[in-house]
Design a protein around this motif. Structure first.
Motif, PDB file in Angstrom:
ATOM      1  N   ALA A   1       1.628   2.756   2.578  1.00  0.00           N
ATOM      2  CA  ALA A   1       1.118   3.591   3.666  1.00  0.00           C
ATOM      3  C   ALA A   1       1.113   2.862   5.008  1.00  0.00           C
ATOM      4  O   ALA A   1       0.472   3.325   5.950  1.00  0.00           O
TER       5      ALA A   1
ATOM      6  N   ARG B   1       2.621   1.337  -4.533  1.00  0.00           N
ATOM      7  CA  ARG B   1       2.145   2.717  -4.615  1.00  0.00           C
ATOM      8  C   ARG B   1       3.340   3.672  -4.510  1.00  0.00           C
ATOM      9  O   ARG B   1       3.667   4.160  -3.422  1.00  0.00           O
TER      10      ARG B   1
ATOM     11  N   SER C   1       0.809  -1.217   0.000  1.00  0.00           N
ATOM     12  CA  SER C   1       0.000   0.000   0.000  1.00  0.00           C
ATOM     13  C   SER C   1       0.842   1.267   0.000  1.00  0.00           C
ATOM     14  O   SER C   1       0.371   2.331  -0.388  1.00  0.00           O
TER      15      SER C   1
ATOM     16  N   GLY D   1       2.969   6.765  -2.518  1.00  0.00           N
ATOM     17  CA  GLY D   1       2.584   6.639  -1.119  1.00  0.00           C
ATOM     18  C   GLY D   1       3.574   7.277  -0.168  1.00  0.00           C
ATOM     19  O   GLY D   1       4.698   7.629  -0.555  1.00  0.00           O
TER      20      GLY D   1
END
Length: 306
Positions: free
Chosen positions: A208, A232, A206, A235
């Motif tokens: 994150a 990502r 992710s 991110g």
């Protein structure tokens, strides 16, 4: 990922037609909604969109000509004309069977043979997308840092934690000091001791996950070279990464969590890093591998009675 970084894609060589869908999946989350509509249209129907003018595609997607051009540039093409050529090439590949259309998601009542076929195709597509979108310049720089590192810390939790363990054990087998941390507290307390000449790697699909971002931040601020393996690139983890290695965006379904696909792409990147490091340190890596094989063979050899 900043706007400057996004626009820098336009300065790279345009991606091959087969890499277009991978580029869309990677960059779509960071696009505006109008640009996403353009990207989804060209990836979903390359033949149809290749036949459209910039005005026609703008009308089809309910956007503007400027949005279409910006989307083309973000995907790595100097202009819409270059994107149309790539779409035509992708359509030709699909028609010849060399770039098959994406299969349907697994259904609850699918026969096991169909499950095997769909999973195999999805795994192959995940690997192909990751390979197509991997920045070999960033990969080479990451390999260089790992090959010369005094110590390597790898951070990952959940499914990414398993990948972190895989990278650490691979590096250990060729004589490098490497440790995987899935406990966020241990990760941070170890990151504090890193210095220039050390390397920290965070693995997060992710981009994150706070439990792996925080130790990477600490390592970054203490002078270690930092690497992020993420789906990502825009991110938060990228803020503290000297080198970003992008994996494909996982296509999640009810019976196939994103973690399954993301782990496949992460493992490909890990294998690329490992082989690259082994190549650069071959004189010491080869004997270390031989010694580990010998030790394992001796451990499993039948023992006589005492």
């Amino acid at each position: 990922m900043s706007n400057d970084v996004k626009e820098s894609f336009a300065n790279d060589a345009p991606p091959a037609p087969a890499a277009l869908a991978a580029k869309v999946r990677t960059l779509a989350p960071s696009m505006t909604r109008s640009m996403q509509r353009v990207a989804e249209a060209v990836a979903g129907d390359p033949a149809g969109c290749a036949a459209l003018t910039v005005t026609g595609l703008a009308e089809l997607t309910g956007t503007s000509e400027a949005t279409v051009v910006r989307t083309a540039r973000l995907l790595g093409y100097p202009g819409y004309r270059d994107l149309r050529l790539a779409l035509a090439g992708l359509a030709a590949q699909q028609q010849s069977g060399r770039a098959p259309a994406v299969t349907a998601d697994i259904a609850v009542d699918d026969p096991i043979a169909d499950v095997v076929a769909k999973l195999a195709y999805d795994e192959q597509q995940t690997l192909a997308d990751t390979a197509a979108g991997l920045d070999t310049g960033q990969l080479g720089a990451a390999v260089h840092a790992l090959a010369g590192a005094r110590r390597v810390d790898v951070y990952g939790v959940g499914a990414s934690g398993l990948v972190a363990q895989d990278l650490a054990q691979k590096l250990l087998r060729i004589g490098h000091i490497a440790h995987a941390h899935s406990d966020p507290h241990l990760a941070i307390t170890n990151a504090v001791t890193l210095r220039s000449g050390d390397v920290a790697v965070s693995i997060t699909h992710s981009g994150a996950t706070g439990d792996v971002i925080e130790p990477l931040r600490v390592a970054f601020e203490h002078g270690a070279t930092t690497i992020a393996i993420t789906g990502r690139p825009d991110g938060p983890v990228s803020q503290y990464a000297d080198h970003v290695l992008t994996t494909s965006i996982a296509r999640e379904s009810e019976l196939r969590p994103a973690a399954m696909s993301s782990r496949t792409s992460q493992l490909l990147v890990v294998d690329c890093l490992f082989v690259g490091v082994a190549q650069r340190t071959y004189e010491t890596a080869a004997p270390a591998l031989s010694a580990s094989y010998e030790a394992l063979a001796h451990r499993h050899a039948p023992r006589g009675r005492s």
